[in-house]
Design a protein around this motif. Structure first.
Motif, short mmCIF file in Angstrom:
data_model
loop_
_atom_site.label_atom_id
_atom_site.label_comp_id
_atom_site.label_asym_id
_atom_site.label_seq_id
_atom_site.Cartn_x
_atom_site.Cartn_y
_atom_site.Cartn_z
N GLY B 151 -6.55 2.00 -3.33
CA GLY B 151 -5.95 2.65 -2.19
C GLY B 151 -5.01 3.77 -2.58
O GLY B 151 -4.54 3.85 -3.72
N VAL B 152 -4.76 4.62 -1.60
CA VAL B 152 -3.89 5.77 -1.80
C VAL B 152 -2.43 5.33 -1.79
O VAL B 152 -2.00 4.63 -0.89
N SER B 153 -1.68 5.72 -2.82
CA SER B 153 -0.23 5.52 -2.79
C SER B 153 0.42 6.84 -2.41
O SER B 153 0.32 7.84 -3.12
N GLN B 154 1.09 6.83 -1.25
CA GLN B 154 1.73 8.04 -0.75
C GLN B 154 2.81 8.52 -1.71
O GLN B 154 2.90 9.70 -2.03
N GLY B 155 3.62 7.59 -2.21
CA GLY B 155 4.72 7.94 -3.11
C GLY B 155 4.21 8.60 -4.40
O GLY B 155 4.78 9.60 -4.85
N HIS B 156 3.16 8.04 -4.96
CA HIS B 156 2.63 8.60 -6.20
C HIS B 156 1.92 9.92 -5.96
O HIS B 156 1.96 10.82 -6.80
N SER B 157 1.27 10.06 -4.80
CA SER B 157 0.64 11.33 -4.46
C SER B 157 1.71 12.42 -4.33
O SER B 157 1.55 13.53 -4.84
N ASP B 158 2.81 12.06 -3.67
CA ASP B 158 3.91 13.02 -3.52
C ASP B 158 4.46 13.43 -4.87
O ASP B 158 4.77 14.62 -5.10
N ALA B 159 4.60 12.47 -5.78
CA ALA B 159 5.15 12.76 -7.10
C ALA B 159 4.28 13.76 -7.85
O ALA B 159 4.77 14.67 -8.53
N ILE B 160 2.96 13.62 -7.70
CA ILE B 160 2.04 14.58 -8.35
C ILE B 160 2.23 15.97 -7.76
O ILE B 160 2.31 16.97 -8.47
N ARG B 161 2.36 16.03 -6.45
CA ARG B 161 2.42 17.32 -5.76
C ARG B 161 3.68 18.12 -6.10
O ARG B 161 3.72 19.32 -5.93
N ASN B 223 8.73 5.50 -14.27
CA ASN B 223 8.66 4.75 -13.01
C ASN B 223 7.31 4.90 -12.30
O ASN B 223 6.75 3.92 -11.83
N TYR B 224 6.77 6.11 -12.28
CA TYR B 224 5.53 6.32 -11.54
C TYR B 224 4.27 6.06 -12.37
O TYR B 224 3.36 5.37 -11.93
N PHE B 225 4.21 6.66 -13.59
CA PHE B 225 2.94 6.60 -14.32
C PHE B 225 3.04 6.09 -15.75
O PHE B 225 2.05 5.65 -16.31
N LEU B 226 4.23 6.18 -16.34
CA LEU B 226 4.38 5.89 -17.78
C LEU B 226 3.94 4.47 -18.14
O LEU B 226 3.34 4.25 -19.20
N ASP B 227 4.19 3.51 -17.28
CA ASP B 227 3.85 2.11 -17.59
C ASP B 227 2.41 1.74 -17.26
O ASP B 227 2.02 0.58 -17.35
#
Lengths: 326, 326
Positions: B151-161, B223-227
């Motif tokens: 599923g889409v994670s809004q928070g992670h999508s925002d972080a990429i943008r 927090n978002y992707f490193l782990d």
């Protein structure tokens, strides 16, 4: 230390034994007595807790909730109303078609005695019912499917054992994987009885029995096997003991539906159980806790799993539950 | 004809729009107004139901339950208590760590205003929480696991943008199939963050952006992707529109445990959703029905999904439910 919830068990078959085991995993409860119709001296695990059912009334002030562990067909229809005159009760009445009638009887008795009785607790009826209801609520435009198994059907096993030339036997209901996948795909298939489940039998024949006749008799038995694809395997006594001593069961409740502009949504609940009676017993014990709490709040009459908030099932406080599990 | 339950929506993003659609599947309810902080004339779907939020108090006698469709982080913490002064409310507050604090605030306001407010409704928190709680209750000796996705994670999508050189992007959380199978096997594995989920990103870069730098920046974001094991795919604007316009989500709650003399038991609940906001909205609407009924019975203060019996969620009568779904 807070007081424990005092529990009585009525009936000491697989379910009653399961409740006794489950009590050990629920330290906020205490088992006070196990009531049996047999002579106490003749119960195999005769111990201090065993009491003849004729003395049940003596325990009126000692037991908070009675867990009724008899079968629906014969025991509960009679025992339920009798015991609800004296105690709060939990039972696993599972004759689906007779639930409304049984509920009305229990409601009438428990209302007038001031006790609280929950009927039809277990996993079906019970947890499966909750998931069927939830699916209907959340996805009003949809369809639900219940599959059972792989698991032992007591009724079908009994039917096999009654056949001439059969010494012993066991029957497993097995969901058809292809049907499950069709349902999961969201196409809302119409499935016949035959398409949903197959019946797999393991039969120990008498010496010199005619295996062909046994197999034909099983496969053509109306109500039980005729409408299904049935597989009959003949096995030895050793194989029966080694491979078929457990009471596994399980199943699936699947709701597929559509929201908004045609978005497909799917909810699936499933159980995979090594021991059907032990799992059912664990559910009965949790609902006994809820009945205790609700009865303390002054509730009486009859109810079902649909009426009980999950908070009441847990030994933890609502604030702990919100913090840890929400 | 019985009276309909009058509903108001506060906030008209994906969730508010979903609630509006869900109302059409629930004919016992009527949508009276949609409150927005924007100028009403500027809301794209401006129609007779749109009302500026400053006028909300005028609807005090007209609306039975307000469904709050703002986000937890900013909107609900402020709006929830304000609106609970005036109306019964349903919200989807989902900042898990802040639930106890938010509950206490809502409890205080709703108790004193005499309204009833249910917080943290949806599927997680919500239906997943119910299944975590049920698993803990029925199998006290066990372990539960929650997996999210695909599923889409809004928070992670925002972080990429927010990354330099990124024009647009979307992130999917995907459960690791191998981890799911380990959990289902009943071995109670200890799983690290990295072992449970992978993160798959689809990135539309600006013209001439350095793709290598974008990929490294994403993968190393704490927090978002490193782990996590993170996969970065670069795509075109057309691909983004064509393949990633939906908002799918879902996940699994699995409880494995042991009863009696070591029998393994497993409970699994899963969701597979084409539209996350529409599904969440359908749940909000069902709980609005429960809040209406319970408030009519005189209940007030704050509550959660743990406190609501399923009967209250359904438009059908308890006896119909017992007959059809138990």
């Amino acid at each position: 230390m807070t007081n424990k919830i005092n529990i009585g068990i009525v009936g000491y078959g697989n379910l009653g034994k399961g409740v006794r085991k489950a009590m050990k995993q629920n330290p906020d409860m205490e088992l006070k007595a196990i009531f049996t119709r047999r002579e106490v001296s003749q119960v195999s695990e005769n111990d201090a807790l065993m009491v003849h059912i004729s003395k049940i009334e003596d325990y009126k002030d000692e037991i908070d909730v009675m867990i009724l562990c008899g079968g629906s067909a014969t025991d509960l229809a009679v025992q339920g109303p009798q015991i609800a005159e004296l105690f709060n009760t939990v039972d696993s009445f599972d004759t689906h078609a007779k639930i409304p009638e049984y509920f009305d009887k229990m409601e009438q008795v428990a209302k007038s005695s001031g006790n609280l009785s929950i009927i039809s607790v277990g996993w079906d009826p019970g947890l499966f019912s909750l998931n069927r209801l939830l699916g209907n609520i959340v996805l009003p435009e949809g369809k639900d499917y219940t599959f059972w198994g792989k698991g032992v059907s007591q009724g079908h096993s009994d039917a096999i054992r009654r056949i001439e030339g059969v010494k012993n036997g066991i029957q497993y209901t097995v969901p058809v994987e292809e049907a499950l996948e069709k349902v999961r795909s969201g196409i809302n298939p119409e499935l016949s009885t035959r398409e949903k489940h197959i019946r797999v039998c393991y039969v120990l024949p008498e010496t010199n029995a005619d295996l062909r006749i046994i197999e034909e008799t099983i496969k053509n038995m109306p109500n039980y096997f005729l409408d299904y694809d049935t597989v009959v395997n003949f096995i030895t006594e050793d194989e029966l003991k080694r491979d078929h001593a457990g009471m596994p069961h399980g199943g699936f409740v699947i709701r597929t539906g559509v929201t908004g502009d045609g978005n497909n949504q799917k909810i699936e609940f499933s159980l995979d159980l090594d021991s059907n009676p032990e799992f059912t017993s664990s559910i009965l014990v949790a609902y006994a806790r809820a009945i205790y709490k609700l009865s303390k709040e002054g509730k009486n009459g009859a109810c079902t799993v649909f009426d009980i908030p999950y908070t009441y099932l847990s030994p933890k406080s609502p604030s702990e539950l919100r913090k840890e599990l929400l």
